[in-house]
Design a protein around this motif. Sequence first.
Motif, short mmCIF file in Angstrom:
data_model
loop_
_atom_site.label_atom_id
_atom_site.label_comp_id
_atom_site.label_asym_id
_atom_site.label_seq_id
_atom_site.Cartn_x
_atom_site.Cartn_y
_atom_site.Cartn_z
N ILE A 52 0.85 -1.21 0.00
CA ILE A 52 0.00 0.00 0.00
C ILE A 52 0.88 1.25 0.00
CG2 ILE A 52 -1.73 1.29 1.33
CD1 ILE A 52 -2.67 -1.50 2.38
N CYS A 69 -9.92 -0.83 9.55
CA CYS A 69 -8.99 -1.93 9.31
C CYS A 69 -9.33 -3.10 10.25
CB CYS A 69 -7.55 -1.48 9.55
SG CYS A 69 -6.38 -2.84 9.48
N PRO A 70 -9.67 -4.26 9.70
CA PRO A 70 -10.07 -5.38 10.58
C PRO A 70 -8.93 -5.92 11.42
CG PRO A 70 -10.27 -5.99 8.23
CD PRO A 70 -9.73 -4.60 8.28
N ASP A 71 -7.69 -5.64 11.00
CA ASP A 71 -6.53 -6.15 11.75
C ASP A 71 -5.92 -5.12 12.70
OD1 ASP A 71 -6.74 -8.56 10.64
OD2 ASP A 71 -5.08 -8.36 9.23
N CYS A 73 -3.99 -2.70 12.03
CA CYS A 73 -2.55 -2.63 11.76
C CYS A 73 -2.15 -1.32 11.11
CB CYS A 73 -2.11 -3.83 10.93
SG CYS A 73 -2.87 -3.92 9.31
N ILE A 74 -3.02 -0.31 11.20
CA ILE A 74 -2.65 1.03 10.72
C ILE A 74 -2.47 1.92 11.95
CG2 ILE A 74 -3.37 3.02 9.33
CD1 ILE A 74 -5.02 1.19 7.62
N CYS A 108 -1.23 -7.16 8.18
CA CYS A 108 -2.16 -6.82 7.10
C CYS A 108 -2.59 -8.06 6.34
CB CYS A 108 -1.46 -5.84 6.16
SG CYS A 108 -2.41 -5.46 4.68
N MET A 109 -3.87 -8.15 6.02
CA MET A 109 -4.34 -9.31 5.24
C MET A 109 -4.74 -8.89 3.84
SD MET A 109 -7.87 -10.18 7.08
CE MET A 109 -9.23 -9.06 7.18
N TYR A 110 -4.32 -7.72 3.43
CA TYR A 110 -4.49 -7.26 2.04
C TYR A 110 -5.95 -7.28 1.59
CZ TYR A 110 0.51 -7.75 2.25
OH TYR A 110 1.81 -7.61 2.63
N CYS A 111 -6.83 -6.92 2.52
CA CYS A 111 -8.25 -6.92 2.18
C CYS A 111 -8.62 -5.69 1.35
CB CYS A 111 -9.09 -6.95 3.46
SG CYS A 111 -8.87 -5.50 4.49
N GLY A 112 -7.85 -4.62 1.49
CA GLY A 112 -8.11 -3.40 0.70
C GLY A 112 -9.18 -2.50 1.29
N ILE A 113 -9.69 -2.81 2.48
CA ILE A 113 -10.76 -1.99 3.07
C ILE A 113 -10.28 -0.56 3.29
CG2 ILE A 113 -12.15 -1.66 5.17
CD1 ILE A 113 -12.51 -4.70 5.25
N CYS A 114 -9.03 -0.41 3.78
CA CYS A 114 -8.52 0.95 4.06
C CYS A 114 -8.52 1.79 2.78
CB CYS A 114 -7.12 0.87 4.66
SG CYS A 114 -5.97 -0.11 3.69
S1 SF4 Z 1 -5.47 -3.92 3.52
FE1 SF4 Z 1 -6.98 -4.52 5.11
S2 SF4 Z 1 -5.74 -5.41 6.74
FE2 SF4 Z 1 -4.32 -4.33 5.41
S3 SF4 Z 1 -4.09 -2.29 6.35
FE3 SF4 Z 1 -5.74 -2.14 4.83
S4 SF4 Z 1 -7.64 -2.55 5.99
FE4 SF4 Z 1 -5.92 -3.26 7.23
#
Ligand code: SF4
Length: 208
Positions: A52, A69-71, A73-74, A108-114
């Motif tokens: 990212i 962010c579900p994890d 981690c930001i 990060c699980m690379y979900c892309g939500i952020c």
């Molecule tokens: S991609 Fe998903 S897990 Fe990774 S920083 Fe963004 S919201 Fe969090």
Amino acid sequence: MTESLPPSRPRIPGAGLAKGLAVTLRTMTRKTVTEQYPDVQPELPPRTRGVIGLFEENCTVCMLCARECPDWCIYIDSHKETVPAAVEGGRERSRNVLDRFAIDFALCMYCGICIEVCPFDALFWSPEFEYAETDIHELTHERDRLREWMWTVPAPPALDPAAEEPKELAAARKAADKLAAAQAAAAEEAVPGEPTPGEPTPGEEGPA
Ligand code: SF4
Ligand code: SF4
């Protein structure tokens, strides 16, 4: 009541071996799918979720990405700054100033939500993936590193020629047309010999 079992087929000697050899032969003649990485770089789709990138100038420290962010981690730190009033008698404003922005790619699980939720287009996917580390702590990329990734973000795909004009462009065109029409109307109404609004009067000096 006992059920009778179906009669077993007669065994052909070497049938298993022939079957195995047929599978081997079929696989040998198939095109290989193994990537010879790192000798050959893989051809990745342009929108690959590699890492990212942060476009810091667009970030208003709204915290939406960190909250969604579900994890978790930001990591964002900021402070408030007072902006003096633009005009005399106006009100002072306060704005957020970014002190820290980091993403822990070990979590990060690379979900892309952020990226999806950022209302100011400050986060982007880059297809870069070569940032493995021997120390897990190094996978927390701080703001400068996240900014560096921005250089690797691919340009957006070209618009479909038949697509509708983007809303922003349509609004900008409308505003420009309106301004041009207002200027034309003012020029028409202007008395001959008198300057039109916005034009310097004869003898008046322009800005130095
Ligand atoms: S991609 Fe998903 S897990 Fe990774 S920083 Fe963004 S919201 Fe969090
Ligand atoms: S959602 Fe976007 S603007 Fe808001 S803090 Fe995150 S990156 Fe910055």
